[in-house]
Scaffold this motif. Structure first.
Motif, PDB file in Angstrom:
ATOM      1  N   TYR A  87       2.561  -9.931  -0.517  1.00 55.07           N
ATOM      2  CA  TYR A  87       1.733 -11.059  -0.963  1.00 55.07           C
ATOM      3  C   TYR A  87       0.419 -11.090  -0.168  1.00 55.07           C
ATOM      4  O   TYR A  87      -0.668 -11.199  -0.741  1.00 55.07           O
ATOM      5  CB  TYR A  87       2.505 -12.367  -0.791  1.00 55.07           C
ATOM      6  N   ARG A  88       0.523 -10.946   1.145  1.00 56.53           N
ATOM      7  CA  ARG A  88      -0.662 -10.945   2.007  1.00 56.53           C
ATOM      8  C   ARG A  88      -1.580  -9.781   1.630  1.00 56.53           C
ATOM      9  O   ARG A  88      -2.803  -9.930   1.600  1.00 56.53           O
ATOM     10  CB  ARG A  88      -0.224 -10.836   3.467  1.00 56.53           C
ATOM     11  N   ALA A  89      -0.998  -8.628   1.314  1.00 60.83           N
ATOM     12  CA  ALA A  89      -1.803  -7.464   0.922  1.00 60.83           C
ATOM     13  C   ALA A  89      -2.631  -7.761  -0.322  1.00 60.83           C
ATOM     14  O   ALA A  89      -3.820  -7.421  -0.383  1.00 60.83           O
ATOM     15  CB  ALA A  89      -0.890  -6.254   0.685  1.00 60.83           C
ATOM     16  N   PHE A  90      -2.023  -8.405  -1.312  1.00 63.30           N
ATOM     17  CA  PHE A  90      -2.779  -8.751  -2.523  1.00 63.30           C
ATOM     18  C   PHE A  90      -3.878  -9.761  -2.220  1.00 63.30           C
ATOM     19  O   PHE A  90      -4.977  -9.663  -2.771  1.00 63.30           O
ATOM     20  CB  PHE A  90      -1.849  -9.248  -3.632  1.00 63.30           C
ATOM     21  N   ARG A  91      -3.612 -10.711  -1.340  1.00 66.20           N
ATOM     22  CA  ARG A  91      -4.651 -11.675  -0.949  1.00 66.20           C
ATOM     23  C   ARG A  91      -5.822 -10.937  -0.285  1.00 66.20           C
ATOM     24  O   ARG A  91      -6.987 -11.226  -0.561  1.00 66.20           O
ATOM     25  CB  ARG A  91      -4.098 -12.740  -0.005  1.00 66.20           C
ATOM     26  N   ILE A  92      -5.500  -9.988   0.584  1.00 66.77           N
ATOM     27  CA  ILE A  92      -6.534  -9.202   1.254  1.00 66.77           C
ATOM     28  C   ILE A  92      -7.320  -8.382   0.230  1.00 66.77           C
ATOM     29  O   ILE A  92      -8.559  -8.369   0.245  1.00 66.77           O
ATOM     30  CB  ILE A  92      -5.907  -8.287   2.333  1.00 66.77           C
ATOM     31  N   MET A  93      -6.637  -7.727  -0.683  1.00 69.67           N
ATOM     32  CA  MET A  93      -7.313  -6.900  -1.694  1.00 69.67           C
ATOM     33  C   MET A  93      -8.251  -7.728  -2.558  1.00 69.67           C
ATOM     34  O   MET A  93      -9.303  -7.239  -2.990  1.00 69.67           O
ATOM     35  CB  MET A  93      -6.290  -6.197  -2.594  1.00 69.67           C
TER      36      MET A  93
END
Length: 159
Positions: free
Chosen positions: A146-152
């Motif tokens: 989830y955090r990765a998608f927010r970062i992307m």
């Protein structure tokens, strides 16, 4: 993009299920997500190395039956490569950019993953040198995806 998370064993405790449900809901805005739980072998005290290997092989057969041929596979392994959250986001984004539309993350059971699963892996990922219960690891993995998608997406995330 579709992300599949395969875990050995079922979530039993209500609080783990609630945490997983929360991240599944949040991830719905970014990706299609599939959670697969395969049966674990009963872990008995005083299992011999041979018995452990047999149990891991049986679990591996269940895991590999769920992995699609075109999937990029991440196995969670203590000896894998440790990435920070931004590096994981970049790794996922890179796979998306080169046309990998299906990512699979695999979390083993209490005895770890059989060699046949490790051989199918495209990337051995470690969250720590420590050992975590697979129920907790499932929540941690979902949070990091989830955090990765927010970062992307350039969205705010807790640092």
């Amino acid at each position: 993009m579709k992300i599949t998370i395969i875990t050995v064993g079922k979530l039993k405790e209500k609080y783990w299920k609630q945490a997983v449900d929360e991240y599944v809901k949040r991830l719905g805005a970014y990706t299609k997500l599939e959670l697969i739980e395969v049966a674990d072998e009963k872990d008995m005290d005083n299992m011999s190395e041979k018995d452990i290997e047999i149990a891991k092989k049986k679990e591996a057969e269940r895991i590999l039956a769920k992995v699609k041929d075109d999937s990029y596979v991440y196995t969670l392994e203590i000896q894998g490569k440790q990435l920070d959250s931004v590096e994981l986001a970049r790794h996922i984004e890179h796979n998306m950019n080169i046309g990998k539309s299906r990512l699979t993350f695999i979390i083993g059971g209490s005895n770890g993953l059989h060699q046949s699963v490790l051989a199918r892996s495209n990337f051995a990922l470690s969250f720590s040198k420590m050992t975590f219960p697979h129920q907790m690891m499932k929540v941690i993995l979902l949070e990091q995806v989830y955090r990765a998608f927010r970062i992307m997406k350039g969205q705010a995330y807790h640092k």
